[in-house]
Design an enzyme around this catalytic site. Structure first.
Site, PDB file in Angstrom:
ATOM      1  N   GLY A  34      44.007  46.233  47.389  1.00  0.00           N
ATOM      2  CA  GLY A  34      42.928  45.836  48.408  1.00  0.00           C
ATOM      3  C   GLY A  34      42.099  47.353  48.970  1.00  0.00           C
TER       4      GLY A  34
ATOM      5  N   TYR B 148      36.086  43.600  38.854  1.00  0.00           N
ATOM      6  CA  TYR B 148      35.632  42.312  39.318  1.00  0.00           C
ATOM      7  C   TYR B 148      34.138  42.114  38.610  1.00  0.00           C
ATOM      8  CZ  TYR B 148      39.564  42.499  42.076  1.00  0.00           C
ATOM      9  OH  TYR B 148      41.025  42.772  42.247  1.00  0.00           O
TER      10      TYR B 148
ATOM     11  N   PRO C 241      47.046  47.888  43.306  1.00  0.00           N
ATOM     12  CA  PRO C 241      45.620  48.199  43.464  1.00  0.00           C
ATOM     13  C   PRO C 241      44.988  48.008  41.992  1.00  0.00           C
ATOM     14  CG  PRO C 241      47.164  50.179  42.941  1.00  0.00           C
ATOM     15  CD  PRO C 241      47.994  49.263  43.150  1.00  0.00           C
ATOM     16  N   GLY C 242      44.067  47.191  42.227  1.00  0.00           N
ATOM     17  CA  GLY C 242      43.139  46.794  41.107  1.00  0.00           C
ATOM     18  C   GLY C 242      42.012  47.739  41.089  1.00  0.00           C
ATOM     19  N   ARG C 243      41.294  47.137  42.136  1.00  0.00           N
ATOM     20  CA  ARG C 243      39.853  48.041  41.971  1.00  0.00           C
ATOM     21  C   ARG C 243      39.713  49.587  42.265  1.00  0.00           C
ATOM     22  NH1 ARG C 243      35.746  45.331  44.979  1.00  0.00           N
ATOM     23  NH2 ARG C 243      37.223  43.882  45.812  1.00  0.00           N
TER      24      ARG C 243
ATOM     25  N   ARG D 286      28.836  40.007  42.021  1.00  0.00           N
ATOM     26  CA  ARG D 286      29.259  40.505  43.297  1.00  0.00           C
ATOM     27  C   ARG D 286      28.115  40.607  44.119  1.00  0.00           C
ATOM     28  NH1 ARG D 286      31.437  44.459  44.516  1.00  0.00           N
ATOM     29  NH2 ARG D 286      33.126  43.612  45.722  1.00  0.00           N
TER      30      ARG D 286
ATOM     31  N   TYR E 205      29.096  38.270  47.465  1.00  0.00           N
ATOM     32  CA  TYR E 205      29.500  39.047  48.583  1.00  0.00           C
ATOM     33  C   TYR E 205      28.617  39.682  49.285  1.00  0.00           C
ATOM     34  CZ  TYR E 205      33.626  38.327  45.807  1.00  0.00           C
ATOM     35  OH  TYR E 205      34.752  37.887  44.791  1.00  0.00           O
TER      36      TYR E 205
ATOM     37  N   CYS F   5      17.536  32.630  35.844  1.00  0.00           N
ATOM     38  CA  CYS F   5      16.547  31.740  36.415  1.00  0.00           C
ATOM     39  C   CYS F   5      17.042  31.428  37.721  1.00  0.00           C
ATOM     40  CB  CYS F   5      16.401  30.660  35.660  1.00  0.00           C
ATOM     41  SG  CYS F   5      15.756  30.824  34.168  1.00  0.00           S
ATOM     42  N   GLU F   6      17.065  32.287  38.733  1.00  0.00           N
ATOM     43  CA  GLU F   6      17.680  32.207  39.953  1.00  0.00           C
ATOM     44  C   GLU F   6      17.122  33.219  40.915  1.00  0.00           C
ATOM     45  OE1 GLU F   6      21.026  30.164  40.148  1.00  0.00           O
ATOM     46  OE2 GLU F   6      21.628  31.052  42.120  1.00  0.00           O
TER      47      GLU F   6
HETATM   48  N1  LLP Z   1      47.405  41.950  44.824  1.00  0.00           N
HETATM   49  C1  LLP Z   1      46.984  40.405  45.226  1.00  0.00           C
HETATM   50  C2  LLP Z   1      47.990  39.386  45.473  1.00  0.00           C
HETATM   51  C3  LLP Z   1      45.695  40.258  44.835  1.00  0.00           C
HETATM   52  O1  LLP Z   1      45.207  38.946  45.254  1.00  0.00           O
HETATM   53  C4  LLP Z   1      44.620  41.060  44.810  1.00  0.00           C
HETATM   54  C5  LLP Z   1      43.208  40.939  44.797  1.00  0.00           C
HETATM   55  C6  LLP Z   1      45.037  42.425  44.328  1.00  0.00           C
HETATM   56  C7  LLP Z   1      46.358  42.637  44.420  1.00  0.00           C
HETATM   57  C8  LLP Z   1      44.136  43.705  43.761  1.00  0.00           C
HETATM   58  O2  LLP Z   1      42.926  43.892  45.017  1.00  0.00           O
HETATM   59  P1  LLP Z   1      42.109  45.049  44.829  1.00  0.00           P
HETATM   60  O3  LLP Z   1      43.043  46.207  44.874  1.00  0.00           O
HETATM   61  O4  LLP Z   1      41.541  45.092  43.440  1.00  0.00           O
HETATM   62  O5  LLP Z   1      41.203  45.009  45.777  1.00  0.00           O
HETATM   63  N2  LLP Z   1      36.812  39.219  43.431  1.00  0.00           N
HETATM   64  C9  LLP Z   1      36.677  40.087  44.719  1.00  0.00           C
HETATM   65  C10 LLP Z   1      38.213  40.394  44.886  1.00  0.00           C
HETATM   66  C11 LLP Z   1      39.175  39.617  44.972  1.00  0.00           C
HETATM   67  C12 LLP Z   1      40.478  40.008  45.008  1.00  0.00           C
HETATM   68  C13 LLP Z   1      41.424  39.061  44.688  1.00  0.00           C
HETATM   69  N3  LLP Z   1      42.848  39.509  44.761  1.00  0.00           N
HETATM   70  C14 LLP Z   1      35.662  41.367  44.673  1.00  0.00           C
HETATM   71  O6  LLP Z   1      34.950  41.272  43.511  1.00  0.00           O
HETATM   72  O7  LLP Z   1      35.655  41.967  45.351  1.00  0.00           O
END
Ligand code: LLP
Length: 463
Positions: free
Chosen positions: A278, A421, A321-323, A360, A364, A391-392
């Site tokens: 997150g 994402y 961490p993903g993002r 996104r 969002y 078309c939106e």
């Molecule tokens: N761990 C869990 C259990 C999660 O549900 C998530 C994200 C992460 C880790 C990774 O979060 P990050 O570090 O990437 O923020 N589609 C949305 C974000 C949804 C995230 C869902 N879960 C966007 O485009 O902002």
């Protein structure tokens, strides 16, 4: 730089909404290193390069729209997270941000773990050789097939999300003659300051089991009784795109509080806690994200302090961490098709992608930056809205951006920080063909996810 630096004044700037950009950036040709991947530069001819490769040549070879992912930057971020957390913690990359076989191989080489949240992500991880014991499975409604496959593969942990799932996973593991390592995901009751759809630790939502009213303690009680489960710890994920560490600190404190209650009630110290992902990244120059070492320090200190106060051994920590790993490492390259000036309002610059490659903004209200990358320009800044070809009318890629007023069909625009994402949430809306992901490193580019073709679309249509 004040607006007066542009003698004619920026075009349309008076219609900027409150709270958005204060005005045009000092120089539209300068790239803010905070929002572009590490090897992005503008060369002596004014053309932007990544990994030493000219975007015009990349567009020629791979077409547009396309995502260009800076492999060195991705690996450097993996290492920064791993080094920051050290040997007493595990860094699980959240595959939902973007996953492909190449990504799995890089993660493996850099020694990271991997969080998957579906059968498809698990299949990709296993296919690309991620050792099962370094994978965690998430999800609020994992199917019996997904759980079975994970247990059979010998996955490192399954994060349990409901009372039903505690029993379901235990039964499957017992049937397979295994004892599955699990964590319980709790909702700690923190309101993360982010978009409602990506906040996950307040109580009124679908994920996890609430700490409130003893729900989580009851989940622990039930899990400890089941032979198919080895309860290794507690998990909390409070949301996404968060800059303020305060929410993580509250979460850590409440999770340690639960560990204390478990110790007092059952006489056992659960050995692990996971504080989720997150962490926010910079999408515009106004964003100021925390570095991995600051995050590791803040989380490490709070967990240690709380454990010491409770007389608990410090559990092994993990984060997801993903993002923050993949987000800043890629940009989307588009070609401008049409430019429409609405007198006194703004100029609509249409590109050859849109909400199918980046949902996104529409979903969002996310803010992005954009730059003219195929050349420099000294033309005055012009308030623009970069839109797609769908078309939106909500098909907006960048809601408010300054571009040089001479931007024209055939120019290349790049939107940075689209590594997370975007491809993973891409769609075939209007039968768009999802763009390729091209990895760039040391002057070489290679496709890691190819562009979809019309044959791909038609292959699924069996009517
Ligand atoms: N761990 C869990 C259990 C999660 O549900 C998530 C994200 C992460 C880790 C990774 O979060 P990050 O570090 O990437 O923020 N589609 C949305 C974000 C949804 C995230 C869902 N879960 C966007 O485009 O902002």
């Amino acid at each position: 730089m004040s607006r007066s630096a542009h003698p004619a004044g920026p075009r349309h700037a008076d219609v900027l909404p409150e709270g958005h950009y204060a005005g045009p950036p000092a120089d539209l040709n300068t790239l803010d290193p905070q929002i572009w991947s590490r090897t992005v530069r503008r060369n002596a001819d004014g053309v932007v390069t990544v990994g030493g490769l000219d975007v015009r040549a990349l567009a020629e070879e791979f077409g547009t729209p396309a995502y260009f992912l800076d492999e060195d930057d991705f690996r450097a971020r993996c290492r920064a997270w791993k080094d920051a957390f050290g040997s007493d913690a595990d860094v699980f990359y959240a595959g939902k941000a973007f996953l492909s076989r190449a990504i799995v191989r890089w993660l493996n080489e850099e020694g990271l773990h991997l969080d998957v949240c579906s059968g498809g992500e698990l299949a990709t991880a296993l296919d690309a050789g991620m050792p099962a014991e370094r994978i965690a499975l998430h999800g609020n409604n994992k199917s019996v097939e997904e759980i079975t496959r994970a247990v059979e593969a010998g996955i490192g942990r399954i994060v349990l999300d409901s009372f039903q799932e505690i029993v379901r996973v235990a039964h499957i593991a017992e049937k397979l003659g295994k004892r599955q390592r699990v964590q319980i995901r709790v909702t700690v009751g923190v309101e993360a300051h982010t978009h409602e759809f990506i906040a996950t630790a307040h109580e009124d939502q679908k994920f996890g089991i609430a700490l409130a009213e003893g729900q989580a303690a009851e989940a622990v009680r039930r899990a400890l009784k089941l032979d198919g489960l080895e309860l290794i710890g507690i998990h909390s994920h409070i949301g996404s795109q968060i800059f303020d560490m305060a929410g993580f600190e509250v979460s850590a404190r409440r999770v340690v509080q639960l560990l204390t209650e478990v110790r007092d009630e059952h006489g056992i110290e659960l050995p692990e806690i996971d504080l989720g992902g997150g962490l926010g990244i910079a999408y515009t120059s106004a964003d100021d994200p925390r570095e991995p070492h600051e995050i590791a320090k803040a989380l490490g200190e709070i967990v240690t302090k709380e454990c010491e106060a409770a007389g608990l051994g410090v559990p092994r920590l993990s984060v997801e961490p993903g993002r923050a790993i993949v987000g800043p490492t890629a940009f989307t390259l588009y070609e401008v098709g049409t430019v429409k000036e609405l007198e006194g309002l703004r100029t609509y610059v249409s590109v050859d992608g849109g909400m199918s490659d980046n949902i996104r903004t529409a979903l969002y209200d996310a803010e992005y930056s954009v730059a003219l990358v195929s050349r420099t320009s000294d033309a005055e800044p012009m308030l623009s809205r970069v839109v797609g070809k769908h078309c939106e009318s909500g098909d907006i890629v960048v809601r408010d951006a300054f571009l040089p007023s001479d931007v024209a069909p055939g120019d290349l625009l790049a939107v940075p920080a689209t590594g997370a994402y975007c491809r993973s949430m891409a769609s075939n809306y209007n039968h768009a063909l999802r763009p390729p992901v091209v990895a760039v490193r040391d002057g070489a580019a290679r496709v890691i996810v190819r562009r979809e073709t019309e044959e791909d679309l038609l292959r699924l249509d069996v009517g």
